[in-house]
Design a protein around this motif. Structure first.
Motif, PDB file in Angstrom:
ATOM      1  N   ARG A  11       0.831  -1.205   0.000  1.00  0.00           N
ATOM      2  CA  ARG A  11       0.000   0.000   0.000  1.00  0.00           C
ATOM      3  C   ARG A  11       0.872   1.264   0.000  1.00  0.00           C
ATOM      4  N   TRP A  12       0.240   2.416  -0.151  1.00  0.00           N
ATOM      5  CA  TRP A  12       0.982   3.676  -0.087  1.00  0.00           C
ATOM      6  C   TRP A  12       1.412   3.947   1.349  1.00  0.00           C
ATOM      7  N   GLY A  13       2.220   4.980   1.554  1.00  0.00           N
ATOM      8  CA  GLY A  13       2.870   5.184   2.839  1.00  0.00           C
ATOM      9  C   GLY A  13       2.044   5.856   3.914  1.00  0.00           C
ATOM     10  N   ARG A  14       0.876   6.459   3.565  1.00  0.00           N
ATOM     11  CA  ARG A  14       0.092   7.175   4.573  1.00  0.00           C
ATOM     12  C   ARG A  14      -1.160   6.384   4.940  1.00  0.00           C
ATOM     13  N   ARG A  15      -0.915   5.239   5.582  1.00  0.00           N
ATOM     14  CA  ARG A  15      -2.044   4.372   5.952  1.00  0.00           C
ATOM     15  C   ARG A  15      -2.818   4.914   7.137  1.00  0.00           C
ATOM     16  N   ASP A  16      -2.257   5.929   7.810  1.00  0.00           N
ATOM     17  CA  ASP A  16      -2.955   6.543   8.934  1.00  0.00           C
ATOM     18  C   ASP A  16      -4.104   7.429   8.478  1.00  0.00           C
ATOM     19  N   ILE A  17      -4.134   7.778   7.188  1.00  0.00           N
ATOM     20  CA  ILE A  17      -5.249   8.544   6.632  1.00  0.00           C
ATOM     21  C   ILE A  17      -6.256   7.540   6.063  1.00  0.00           C
ATOM     22  N   LYS A  18      -7.492   7.640   6.506  1.00  0.00           N
ATOM     23  CA  LYS A  18      -8.491   6.635   6.107  1.00  0.00           C
ATOM     24  C   LYS A  18      -9.099   7.019   4.755  1.00  0.00           C
ATOM     25  N   THR A  19      -8.309   6.797   3.694  1.00  0.00           N
ATOM     26  CA  THR A  19      -8.759   7.139   2.355  1.00  0.00           C
ATOM     27  C   THR A  19      -9.511   5.969   1.735  1.00  0.00           C
ATOM     28  N   THR A  27       0.920  -5.206  19.999  1.00  0.00           N
ATOM     29  CA  THR A  27       0.386  -4.686  18.748  1.00  0.00           C
ATOM     30  C   THR A  27       1.275  -3.577  18.231  1.00  0.00           C
ATOM     31  N   ARG A  28       1.261  -3.365  16.945  1.00  0.00           N
ATOM     32  CA  ARG A  28       2.115  -2.366  16.303  1.00  0.00           C
ATOM     33  C   ARG A  28       1.859  -0.977  16.882  1.00  0.00           C
ATOM     34  N   GLU A  29       2.921  -0.213  17.095  1.00  0.00           N
ATOM     35  CA  GLU A  29       2.781   1.151  17.589  1.00  0.00           C
ATOM     36  C   GLU A  29       2.201   2.052  16.492  1.00  0.00           C
ATOM     37  N   LEU A  30       1.593   3.159  16.911  1.00  0.00           N
ATOM     38  CA  LEU A  30       1.006   4.089  15.961  1.00  0.00           C
ATOM     39  C   LEU A  30       2.087   4.822  15.169  1.00  0.00           C
ATOM     40  N   ILE A  69       0.276   2.370   9.897  1.00  0.00           N
ATOM     41  CA  ILE A  69      -0.980   1.668  10.166  1.00  0.00           C
ATOM     42  C   ILE A  69      -2.108   2.668  10.371  1.00  0.00           C
ATOM     43  N   LEU A  70      -3.324   2.169  10.210  1.00  0.00           N
ATOM     44  CA  LEU A  70      -4.489   2.982  10.512  1.00  0.00           C
ATOM     45  C   LEU A  70      -4.611   3.137  12.028  1.00  0.00           C
ATOM     46  N   HIS A  71      -4.905   4.340  12.458  1.00  0.00           N
ATOM     47  CA  HIS A  71      -5.101   4.592  13.882  1.00  0.00           C
ATOM     48  C   HIS A  71      -6.532   4.182  14.242  1.00  0.00           C
ATOM     49  N   GLU A 111       1.940  -3.956  25.143  1.00  0.00           N
ATOM     50  CA  GLU A 111       3.236  -3.569  24.593  1.00  0.00           C
ATOM     51  C   GLU A 111       3.022  -3.189  23.128  1.00  0.00           C
ATOM     52  N   GLU A 112       3.343  -1.955  22.780  1.00  0.00           N
ATOM     53  CA  GLU A 112       3.142  -1.477  21.417  1.00  0.00           C
ATOM     54  C   GLU A 112       4.468  -1.537  20.661  1.00  0.00           C
ATOM     55  N   ARG A 113       4.584  -2.535  19.795  1.00  0.00           N
ATOM     56  CA  ARG A 113       5.786  -2.757  18.980  1.00  0.00           C
ATOM     57  C   ARG A 113       5.439  -3.683  17.831  1.00  0.00           C
ATOM     58  N   GLY A 114       6.314  -3.729  16.851  1.00  0.00           N
ATOM     59  CA  GLY A 114       6.110  -4.639  15.746  1.00  0.00           C
ATOM     60  C   GLY A 114       6.399  -6.081  16.140  1.00  0.00           C
ATOM     61  N   PHE A 115       5.820  -7.014  15.408  1.00  0.00           N
ATOM     62  CA  PHE A 115       6.109  -8.438  15.617  1.00  0.00           C
ATOM     63  C   PHE A 115       6.110  -9.141  14.269  1.00  0.00           C
TER      64      PHE A 115
END
Length: 286
Positions: A143-151, A198-201, A205-207, A226-230
């Motif tokens: 996907r594109w890099g701005r997944r935090d924007i709910k497009t 779970t992955r940190e914000l 990722i989508l918030h 714990e907020e981190r990647g896995f």
């Protein structure tokens, strides 16, 4: 009875609802959206969804054409007119209709397009899958890099969902630089011991509005977070896994890439979080 939808200030039968072929939401995916769940005729976590809508619009430089009170009134009207008890309301706001197709943005005073519709899902909170759990596969995150924007740019998540379906799985978890980012339309979690991971914000990722509520409730229940990647390998060796979203709430995951997670059935923490979340959301629904 025909479903009643909302288009730019009007409530219409769905067969009468139209927008321009030049609307940038159609030709450019220049739009954002939200999905709000309805339980017992009331809206779940509406305040959080309104706040994220505002952030998404601001990030893209799209004006917000309605106030929070106006969105709330419109959503309630759609629930009432469609006599809906359980389900979702889909809202989309686009940059509007510039009158022709062009890569540059239209003038700032171009009216935004606002559409909304209901999707009735009787017994939404009693989804049988919550008793058995989902299976997921992993696919590259392209996907594109701005997944935090709910497009509304949802083509690759749709492709990944179809990859999962073709593999006989329920969903796909997306992988970037060796770590899980999230699911196709949900946030991803594993449990190791008594710790929820779970992955940190970030922009990656989508918030998730459900994510925020679930993590808050987990901490209030004295659960470790714990907020981190896995990695997928870490997920396969976890004690539990689950996803969260506005429509799935808290959904256990029992298999990843064919490997059983934990005991191969919904775990204690995921099951408890689903109970806590649904109880709290029903209490605070509007």
């Amino acid at each position: 009875m025909s479903r009643i939808v909302f288009v730019n200030g009007e409530y219409l039968p769905e067969e009468d609802a139209t927008i321009s072929i030049f609307d940038r939401g159609f030709v450019m995916a220049d739009a954002v959206y939200e999905v709000v769940s309805v339980l017992d005729g009331k809206l779940i976590d509406m305040e959080g969804h309104q706040a994220r809508l505002g952030r998404s619009l601001e990030a893209l430089g799209i004006g917000n054409p309605m106030s929070d009170d106006d969105y709330l009134s419109m959503f309630r009207e759609l629930v009432s007119r469609n006599e809906m008890r359980d389900g979702m309301i889909y809202l989309q706001v686009t940059r509007g209709n510039p009158g022709d197709r062009d890569f540059t943005y239209p003038p700032a005073d171009t009216p935004q397009t606002v559409v909304a519709f209901t999707q009735s899902k009787p017994g939404l909170a009693e989804n049988p899958a919550a008793q058995t759990g989902w299976s997921v596969i992993t696919v590259p995150d392209q996907r594109w890099g701005r997944r935090d924007i709910k497009t509304t740019q949802l083509l690759y998540p749709s492709m990944a969902k179809m990859m999962a379906k073709e593999a006989g799985a329920d969903d796909a978890w997306l992988v970037e630089y060796g770590k899980i980012t999230e699911g196709t339309s949900n946030n991803a979690y594993i449990v190791k011991g008594d710790t929820i991971i779970t992955r940190e914000l970030s922009h990656d990722i989508l918030h998730g509005i459900t994510r925020a509520a679930v993590l808050r409730l987990a901490r209030e229940a004295q659960m470790n977070v714990e907020e981190r990647g896995f990695t997928a390998e870490e997920a396969a060796s976890a004690d539990e896994a689950f996803v969260t979203s506005a429509s799935a709430f808290v959904m256990p995951v029992v298999q990843i890439d064919g490997a059983q997670i934990g005991e191969g059935k919904p775990g204690r923490i995921a099951t408890r979080l689903r109970e806590i979340y649904l109880d709290e959301m029903r209490k605070t629904a509007v």
